[in-house]
Design an enzyme around this catalytic site. Structure first.
Site: not given
Ligand code: PGA
Length: 250
Positions: A10, A12, A95, A97, A167, A173, A213
């Protein structure tokens, strides 16, 4: 039952078209002999560029979201019809976010899931608890609600197009990963929820990715767990050097 591993990147809100093209080309070359299922999800603005590069390869093209309506007066939104036109094959929905920053609720996400399925897309449905929900002992309940509501009205036949991504929001992140044991426990729970909704066979077949992560040095341990069938990768998906070792784990 053996399930194929599925590793998705992803990207983003990163990368101009030329940066996206560079990464996509590197992945096409380096994952050519990869054994798992792969997907990249660039920003909408880079989809057309990346589509031309991944077309006919073993890397699927995904979008990071889609509008809940087919078309119409929806300023700023992107339609399923427009994504289909670009050759997009899958969409990431729900997601964290989108849920927590842009306040998407289960009802809206479910509408998107159904619309995407109607148009033949595969869906990665993201679920996961906030830190305070985990600390309050509500991780399973939150994931169950998001799974059940996200899949409302989805038929057993359509379920084969669905991947769930667990997740935990506190792991995204942040550099904090769920331990393989904690992640596996939630994956097992989600699989049980799918079993209640669609039966044991569907539960055994559904792919459940872990996200939060994921890095080259924890990917193999996570994916060695019985119920972890892949990864949805954010930060480490932005460079071939960090994504390829995850994609080729094991
Ligand atoms: P990250 O993001 O690997 O940077 O933690 C994962 C995601 O949001 O899909």
């Amino acid at each position: 039952m053996s399930r194929n591993y599925y590793i998705a990147g992803n990207w983003k809100m990163h990368k101009t078209r030329s940066e996206a093209a560079e990464l996509a080309k590197a992945l096409v070359t380096q994952l050519k002999d990869g054994k798992h299922k792969y997907l990249v999800a660039p920003s909408f603005t880079a989809l057309e560029t990346v589509a031309a590069i991944v077309k006919g390869t073993n890397i699927l093209l995904g979008a990071q979201d889609v509008a809940s309506e087919e078309q119409g007066a929806h300023t700023g939104e992107v339609s399923v019809l427009q994504l289909k036109d670009l050759g997009v094959q899958a969409v990431i929905l729900g997601h964290s976010e989108r849920r927590h920053v842009y306040k998407e609720d289960d009802e809206l996400i479910n509408k998107k899931v159904k619309l995407a399925l109607k148009h033949g897309f595969e869906v990665i449905l993201c679920v996961g608890e906030l830190l305070e929900e985990r600390e309050a002992g509500k991780a399973e309940a939150v994931c169950e609600t998001q799974t059940v509501k996200g899949l409302e009205g989805v038929s057993a036949a359509e379920l084969s197009k669905i991947t769930i991504a667990y997740e935990p929001v506190w792991a995204i992140g942040t550099g904090k990963t769920a331990t393989p044991e904690d992640a596996d426990a939630i994956h097992a729970y989600i699989r049980k929820v799918i079993g209640k909704l669609y039966g044991a066979d569907a539960a055994a077949k559904i792919i459940i990715q872990y996200g939060g992560s994921v890095k080259a040095d924890n990917a193999a341990q996570l994916m060695a767990k019985e119920n972890i069938d892949g990864a949805l990768v954010g930060g480490a998906a932005l460079k071939a050097d960090t994504f390829v070792p995850i994609a080729k784990f094991g």
